[in-house]
Design an enzyme around this catalytic site. Structure first.
Site, PDB file in Angstrom:
ATOM      1  CB  SER A   1     -38.927 -27.953  94.926  1.00 56.70           C
ATOM      2  OG  SER A   1     -39.304 -26.631  95.026  1.00 56.70           O
ATOM      3  CB  CYS A   2     -40.502 -27.294 100.330  1.00 55.71           C
ATOM      4  SG  CYS A   2     -40.698 -25.375  99.919  1.00 55.71           S
TER       5      CYS A   2
END
Lengths: 158, 193
Positions: free
Chosen positions: A30-31
């Protein structure tokens, strides 16, 4: 001929380099990796953001709201012309199957990154964001091209 | 007795009992002996935590369960594809095609049982009510799975308390067990106990 170095950008970090060097990130979930590039100088950076907001100014690159402003100031110090800088953004996936992709942390990261880039008038010329797959990326500072690898799709170039 | 290392050891002991119960449950399910590596406890910065994972771009199969009420913790089981196949094969006594709905269903169910044993033991020994979420499943790069888990935890202090151990059986079969308490839980576990 100059030796080509590769620089790994860890979570919550930002790294600057110039051609012929290469910057890379591994295992982005999700970075979001924000890749900034000045083609006239062949200089660029990646910031590897974990969260949309935060207030720990000692670690700005963990957060989109602090990291982008700080990175752009550092870009200037590194000799990049901000009016020539473009961005490519990669990441913001939602790797778990039951999490609602439209409201997950990944897409909130992407939205926050876009908001701050727009505010600083940095054009986003390409992106590979969202979806269900983690990503690796390699940023070639000679060409500005980025290779993005996922387990599902293999390599794409943006 | 109040220094940080003593507190961390105490927390490790609490988690240990739960992990042991989980290993017992796994052993019964697959009808094979299961050993546990001595769990390690780490209180590290978020960046350093990733170094503990080894190759972050290695493919892993994972089940993640988050407890939002009671004691806020996340439990993540990670294994390679080969171990996932063995869990399903020994647990269901059937060779389902990898990645099929049946395969994922059996794997989720077995991991769900392991995590439930762990959480029940934890709830009993700490005398807290624990209400876990539905478990979630991912096959992806280890780092991508882990950064999602950490981001979901919204770890404001950027410190991570992590307990890691492996459940190991014969035939090169290994499940890594990662316990990740959220910030306020770290405080609770460190101060109140």
């Amino acid at each position: 001929m100059n030796e080509r170095n590769t620089h790994y950008v860890k979570i919550g970090n930002a790294v600057w380099a110039k051609s012929p060097d290469v910057l890379y990130c591994k295992g982005l979930g999700s970075c979001v990796a924000v890749c900034l590039y000045d083609a006239s100088k062949k200089k660029g950076c990646i910031l590897h953001i974990l969260l949309p907001y935060g207030d720990d100014e000692s670690k700005p690159y963990f957060y989109a709201n602090l990291g982008i402003a700080k990175a752009l100031r550092e870009c200037q110090k590194f000799g990049m012309s901000i009016d020539k800088v473009w961005a490519k953004i990669i990441g913001g996936a939602c790797v778990f199957s039951r999490v609602d992709e439209s409201n997950g942390i990944g897409i909130r990261n992407v939205n926050e990154v876009k908001k701050w880039l727009k505010l600083y008038k940095i054009p986003i010329i390409a992106e590979d964001v969202g979806g269900k797959s983690g990503r690796n990326l390699i940023f070639n500072l000679e060409t500005g091209e980025i290779e993005v690898f996922t387990l599902q799709k293999g390599i794409i170039k943006i | 007795m109040n220094n940080l290392n003593d507190r961390l050891n105490e927390i490790k002991k609490i988690f240990n009992i739960g992990i042991y119960k989980s290993a017992e449950a796994l052993s019964k399910l697959i009808n094979k002996p299961v050993m546990i590596n001595i769990p390690e406890i780490y209180l590290k910065s978020l960046e350093e935590t990733f170094d503990l994972l080894g190759q972050v771009d290695e493919k892993a199969v994972s089940i993640y369960m988050r407890v939002k009420e009671g004691l806020k913790i996340g439990v993540l089981l990670l294994m390679n594809e080969d171990s996932a196949k063995k869990v399903v094969k020994y647990g269901a006594k059937v060779d389902f095609p990898e990645g099929s709905d049946y395969f994922i269903g059996v794997l989720e169910e077995i991991c769900n049982i392991l995590i439930s044993y762990f959480l029940n033991t934890l709830a009993n020994s700490l005398k807290v009510k624990i209400l876990p979420d539905v478990p979630d499943f991912a096959i992806d790069m280890k780092g991508a799975i882990f950064d999602f888990v950490l981001a979901e935890h919204k770890n404001e202090s950027l410190k991570v308390l992590l307990v890691i151990t492996d459940l190991i059986s014969d035939d090169n079969f290994k499940i890594s067990f990662l316990i990740i308490p959220e910030d306020d839980t770290i405080e609770k576990l460190l101060i109140k106990r």
